[in-house]
Design a protein around this motif. Structure first.
Motif, PDB file in Angstrom:
ATOM      1  N   UNK A  13     -21.627 -22.976 -42.386  1.00  0.00           N
ATOM      2  CA  UNK A  13     -20.889 -21.980 -41.619  1.00  0.00           C
ATOM      3  C   UNK A  13     -21.639 -21.657 -40.336  1.00  0.00           C
ATOM      4  N   UNK A  14     -20.897 -21.283 -39.310  1.00  0.00           N
ATOM      5  CA  UNK A  14     -21.481 -20.793 -38.067  1.00  0.00           C
ATOM      6  C   UNK A  14     -20.940 -19.386 -37.822  1.00  0.00           C
ATOM      7  N   UNK A  15     -21.853 -18.438 -37.640  1.00  0.00           N
ATOM      8  CA  UNK A  15     -21.455 -17.055 -37.406  1.00  0.00           C
ATOM      9  C   UNK A  15     -21.575 -16.717 -35.926  1.00  0.00           C
ATOM     10  N   UNK A  25     -29.946 -24.556 -35.077  1.00  0.00           N
ATOM     11  CA  UNK A  25     -30.475 -25.873 -34.729  1.00  0.00           C
ATOM     12  C   UNK A  25     -29.990 -26.922 -35.713  1.00  0.00           C
ATOM     13  N   UNK A  26     -29.436 -28.022 -35.183  1.00  0.00           N
ATOM     14  CA  UNK A  26     -29.052 -29.171 -36.004  1.00  0.00           C
ATOM     15  C   UNK A  26     -30.166 -30.199 -35.829  1.00  0.00           C
ATOM     16  N   UNK A  27     -30.932 -30.424 -36.894  1.00  0.00           N
ATOM     17  CA  UNK A  27     -32.201 -31.140 -36.783  1.00  0.00           C
ATOM     18  C   UNK A  27     -32.212 -32.364 -37.679  1.00  0.00           C
ATOM     19  N   UNK A  48     -24.157 -20.900 -30.675  1.00  0.00           N
ATOM     20  CA  UNK A  48     -24.659 -22.189 -30.206  1.00  0.00           C
ATOM     21  C   UNK A  48     -25.082 -23.028 -31.398  1.00  0.00           C
ATOM     22  N   UNK A  49     -24.576 -24.259 -31.459  1.00  0.00           N
ATOM     23  CA  UNK A  49     -25.092 -25.268 -32.381  1.00  0.00           C
ATOM     24  C   UNK A  49     -25.781 -26.292 -31.507  1.00  0.00           C
TER      25      UNK A  49
END
Length: 302
Positions: free
Chosen positions: A22-24, A30-32, A179-180
């Motif tokens: 989920x993104x709030x 960070x997508x790592x 932000x992702x």
């Protein structure tokens, strides 16, 4: 935004395998992961640049493939495939007015001028730093709620990077955007992200709230008599580094009972060190051989 059971198969090979997160609003995530682990594919799937093999994406509980107007709440520009090359900021603004109903042309052109980007020159004539800054200005001015940034700071010099980070952080704080963001530079990410999604071989292996994980994980440097590392250390910790007699390891659970057991081996040194994002990621993404190579300064991709 909810991403549920996201999968992508390319040429009968599973690239993304049942990814859920989920993104709030108002957070930086960070997508790592290492190169080739699926980060860019996840961006492309969310932005509908790739068709999903399986899975669904929801914004405010609405399936975005059934309510396609919701895609205007997502900003993503593919660094490999985009149409900006021959456009000036003015022509970019005209195109994005059509794509994003809430696009703020006045702010866009104002920021282009404020950061001294050439208004009448095409994107392809810009330096890499100028291109990166323009993309971040564009992302902000679409007024999209969810901004996906794939290596946005890559190759930017210190001054431009500082400007870009300031823009992004202000936008999240003031407008409650999400932000992702992916980056190879974990030191940069460490100071701006709230949460880390760690991808390995197309699967989401960890979803960390950064402050919480740093409090729970212990990084210890140690030396034992005769340079012999007790088995209970290797069974309960991830070895990050060995330098001569000194071993550095991460303990995900360092209980008082385990400390007592380790103490029975009479360590010459047993000292806690600060935990970094790089340490956390290394313990999840690299295997033991690659950890040794990485710490010696080699290339783990070789």
């Amino acid at each position: 935004m909810k991403v549920e059971h996201l999968s992508k198969e390319i040429e009968q090979r599973l690239i993304i395998d049942d990814v859920n997160f989920e993104l709030k609003k108002g957070e930086i995530v960070g997508l790592i992961g290492r190169n080739g682990e699926g980060k860019t594919t996840i961006f492309r799937l969310i932005a509908n640049h790739y068709n999903k093999t399986k899975g669904h994406i929801f914004i405010n509980e609405e399936n975005i493939d059934r309510h396609r107007e919701l895609y205007s709440q997502i900003f993503y520009i593919d660094s490999q495939y985009h149409s900006l090359s021959g456009m000036t900021p003015k022509t970019i603004a005209k195109q994005y007015q059509e794509l994003y109903p809430s696009f703020d042309t006045h702010r866009f052109l104002g920021l282009v001028d404020a950061y001294q980007l050439p208004i009448n020159k095409s994107y392809r004539t810009y330096s890499k730093g100028m291109q990166g800054l323009l993309l971040i200005i564009l992302a902000i001015c679409t007024n999209a709620t969810y901004i996906l940034l794939d290596e946005p700071l890559d190759g930017l010099d210190f001054y431009v990077k500082k400007q870009a980070l300031q823009l992004m952080l202000e936008e999240v704080a003031e407008a409650k955007k999400t932000l992702l963001i992916s980056s190879h530079n974990l030191l940069e990410l460490e100071y701006i992200i709230d949460r880390a999604l760690i991808i390995k071989k197309g699967r989401l292996v960890k979803n960390y709230q950064l402050n919480e994980v740093k409090e729970s994980i212990k990084k210890i440097q140690m030396i034992f008599p005769n340079n012999e590392l007790p088995r209970l250390v290797t069974e309960n910790a991830t070895i990050l580094e060995s330098r001569g007699k000194v071993t550095v390891a991460l303990f995900h659970q360092l209980s008082p009972e385990l400390i007592t057991e380790i103490s029975s081996h009479e360590p010459i040194l047993f000292e806690e060190l600060p935990v970094s994002l790089e340490d956390v990621v290394a313990s999840q993404v690299l295997d033991d051989t690659e950890l040794v190579i990485a710490k010696k300064g080699g290339n783990a991709d070789e």
